[in-house]
Design an enzyme around this catalytic site. Structure first.
Site, PDB file in Angstrom:
ATOM      1  N   ASP A   1       3.864  -2.217  -1.608  1.00 24.75           N
ATOM      2  CA  ASP A   1       2.512  -1.716  -1.808  1.00 24.75           C
ATOM      3  C   ASP A   1       1.652  -2.070  -0.602  1.00 24.75           C
ATOM      4  OD1 ASP A   1       0.034  -0.955  -3.342  1.00 24.75           O
ATOM      5  OD2 ASP A   1       1.459  -1.003  -5.000  1.00 24.75           O
TER       6      ASP A   1
ATOM      7  N   ASP B   1      -3.987 -15.576 -11.183  1.00 26.95           N
ATOM      8  CA  ASP B   1      -3.042 -14.947 -12.102  1.00 26.95           C
ATOM      9  C   ASP B   1      -1.715 -14.607 -11.443  1.00 26.95           C
ATOM     10  OD1 ASP B   1      -4.102 -14.956 -14.642  1.00 26.95           O
ATOM     11  OD2 ASP B   1      -5.260 -13.124 -14.360  1.00 26.95           O
TER      12      ASP B   1
ATOM     13  N   HIS C   1      -4.913  -2.244  -4.252  1.00 25.77           N
ATOM     14  CA  HIS C   1      -3.912  -1.528  -5.030  1.00 25.77           C
ATOM     15  C   HIS C   1      -2.694  -2.402  -5.307  1.00 25.77           C
ATOM     16  CE1 HIS C   1      -0.709   1.516  -5.750  1.00 25.77           C
ATOM     17  NE2 HIS C   1      -1.693   2.243  -6.251  1.00 25.77           N
TER      18      HIS C   1
ATOM     19  N   ASN D   1       0.205  12.252  -9.026  1.00 19.54           N
ATOM     20  CA  ASN D   1      -1.047  12.465  -9.749  1.00 19.54           C
ATOM     21  C   ASN D   1      -1.681  13.835  -9.544  1.00 19.54           C
ATOM     22  OD1 ASN D   1      -0.704   9.792 -10.325  1.00 19.54           O
ATOM     23  ND2 ASN D   1      -2.329   9.069  -9.008  1.00 19.54           N
TER      24      ASN D   1
ATOM     25  N   VAL E   1      16.421   6.490  -8.154  1.00 18.43           N
ATOM     26  CA  VAL E   1      15.051   6.029  -8.400  1.00 18.43           C
ATOM     27  C   VAL E   1      14.575   6.593  -9.738  1.00 18.43           C
ATOM     28  CG1 VAL E   1      12.665   6.052  -7.600  1.00 18.43           C
ATOM     29  CG2 VAL E   1      14.533   5.864  -5.945  1.00 18.43           C
TER      30      VAL E   1
ATOM     31  N   SER F   1       0.553   5.285 -10.478  1.00 21.54           N
ATOM     32  CA  SER F   1       0.718   3.981  -9.833  1.00 21.54           C
ATOM     33  C   SER F   1       0.586   2.851 -10.834  1.00 21.54           C
ATOM     34  CB  SER F   1      -0.347   3.781  -8.751  1.00 21.54           C
ATOM     35  OG  SER F   1       0.047   4.361  -7.544  1.00 21.54           O
TER      36      SER F   1
END
Length: 500
Positions: free
Chosen positions: A179, A188, A217, A338, A359, A439
């Site tokens: 990413d 966290d 992101h 998207n 994938v 995503s």
């Protein structure tokens, strides 16, 4: 080979983020009096195009498991410099200012092809809108001491808490997040990050997300997979999994395909059990690209060039790295895109990596007014999600803003327009924020894969993982595999019950 084109939210966007209606993009930034910094609502992305990056090249060897001897010296003789080697998959990258470099390098014995690298402005962080989170106290319903857990409707949709209560939390599994930059100090995430195995393949940037805004992101995706259950903020689907963070996109939102190739190989060699790729590039089959050198009369003006062979060879390169990872025992999971695109009908574009061999491609689901109905359906196909029997394998929560109203709702001490809560809430750079897109769906599925592998002792063939994901998924569309949900929406509890 499984390849169709993904026309993404950004025309060639790797990181698939949500684009909302104009009215819902006009949220004003609020003051922050809470100890939990701010939350960013991702509500827009600017159209981008794939560009040929002159001066940077991908070298493809005839040997899929090795590179020609003395490649560095031979590239130097051709007027270039070796910039990275992926010996295990017969790939390398090089740079050169010489116009004749590609032709000369292609003549090296053992070289199958030399193609230009490609870059994309995947998203623009400066376009993000900020919304403050004023969370106070514990969540009102769950009793969990992570203050934002009750915002995570996606965990409820896939029955993640039931899987945790059965004793399965992803311990012993390693999930690589390919990413953008990451907040490696986020409370966290920090407990679960293997920093020694993490790396940046963005040449001029470190692993850490360096921009001041909360939007990150990569951090958001990583938190969805494996935010620690530590009483701080949110919880990941697999809260005891180990995170390998791999930066393949610059903080500015730009990225090159060579960075992705290197990232997949690196994650594999670092022992990843799962690779999550909340990213995807749309490549025209006709090979028409923008050239970043500009026209002779106007260097700032990109012009279109045709290179069909480059498309074919790029597919070869991507296929090599995904096949290598799969053969090494890695389960690869990617967002589907998207653009509300029907992959069964639109064959003009190639999607990378969601349609690459081995994938698992994930579409996005979402509620419409989660907080306005006690029995809200959490599994509508998100309005933006790509679909098609040939391109979707499974579905997972991704969020949406389709709810038509603007009245307020309150959860965990946070009051926002009700539609905001239909998005996915997770970690951000020095904070938390909402986002939506395939995503956000992909890491939900990756977290479930980690739970399955964890139950199996931390080692499992990817074919077995996919079999369990399919067999345990909730079949929400037409019986069997359908265009919207593939084999179904992932179910964490059923997955760990069914895993062998």
């Amino acid at each position: 080979m499984k390849f169709t084109y993904l026309s993404q939210l950004s025309a060639a966007a790797i990181f698939l983020l949500f684009s909302g209606g104009c009215a819902k993009q006009e949220l004003q930034e609020l003051t922050n009096d809470s100890p939990v910094n701010e939350a960013t609502l991702r509500v827009g992305a600017e159209t981008s195009k794939v560009k040929i990056t002159r001066g940077n090249y991908i070298i493809i060897s005839t040997n899929a498991a090795g590179l020609p001897a003395n490649l560095s010296q031979q590239l130097a003789s051709a007027g270039g410099a070796l910039t990275s080697s992926m010996d295990k998959v017969g790939l390398a990258t090089a740079s050169s200012a010489s116009p004749g470099f590609a032709a000369k390098a292609a003549k090296i014995s053992g070289v199958k092809a030399v193609i230009p690298d490609f870059s994309v402005q995947w998203y623009d962080p400066s376009k993000e809108k900020n919304v403050v989170s004023e969370a106070v106290g514990n969540p009102p319903a769950s009793g969990d001491n992570d203050p934002f857990f009750d915002l995570q409707w996606g965990h409820d949709a896939i029955n993640a808490p039931e899987a945790w209560n059965a004793g399965y939390r992803g311990k012993g599994t390693r999930v690589a997040i390919l990413d953008g930059g990451f907040d490696v100090d986020h409370p966290d995430l920090a407990p679960n990050i293997d920093l020694a195995a993490s790396a940046s393949f963005v040449p001029t940037e470190k692993l850490e997300y360096a921009l001041p805004n909360t939007f990150s992101h990569g951090t958001h995706v990583a938190g969805t997979v494996a935010a620690a259950d530590n009483g701080v903020g949110v919880i990941g689907v697999a809260p005891e999994a180990t995170l390998i963070l791999v930066k393949v996109l610059a903080d500015s939102g730009s990225g090159s395909f060579s960075w992705l190739l290197n990232g997949i190989v690196h994650a594999t060699l670092q022992g990843a059990d799962v690779i999550n790729m909340s990213l995807g590039a749309a490549i025209p089959r006709n090979g028409k690209f923008l050239d970043d050198n500009g026209t002779p009369n106007d260097p700032t003006d990109d012009f279109i060039v045709s290179d069909t062979k480059a498309v074919q060879e790029l597919i070869v390169a991507i296929s090599r790295v995904t096949t290598f990872a799969y053969q090494q025992g890695v389960t690869l999971i990617s967002s589907a895109g998207n653009d509300a695109n029907d992959g069964d009908k639109d064959k003009s574009l190639v999607s990378v990596p969601s349609d690459a061999p081995n994938v698992i491609s994930i579409s996005a689901t979402a509620p419409i007014g989660w907080l306005t109905s006690p029995n809200a359906n959490l599994d509508y196909l998100a309005s933006y999600s790509n679909f098609g029997v040939s391109v979707i394998d499974l579905a997972a929560p991704g969020g949406d803003s389709s709810y038509p109203g603007n009245e307020n709702c309150t959860v965990a001490g946070i009051t926002r327009p009700c539609w905001v809560f239909d998005l996915v809430f997770s970690t951000g750079n020095n904070g938390y924020y909402w986002s939506a897109g395939t995503s956000m769906a992909s890491p939900h599925a990756a977290g479930v894969a980690a739970l399955i592998i964890g139950k199996n002792g931390g080692s499992m063939k990817p074919s077995q993982v996919e079999t369990v994901l399919r067999a345990s998924a909730d079949d929400l569309g037409k019986p069997g595999k359908d265009a919207y949900y593939g084999h179904g929406r992932v179910n964490a509890y059923r997955a760990v019950v069914n895993a062998q």
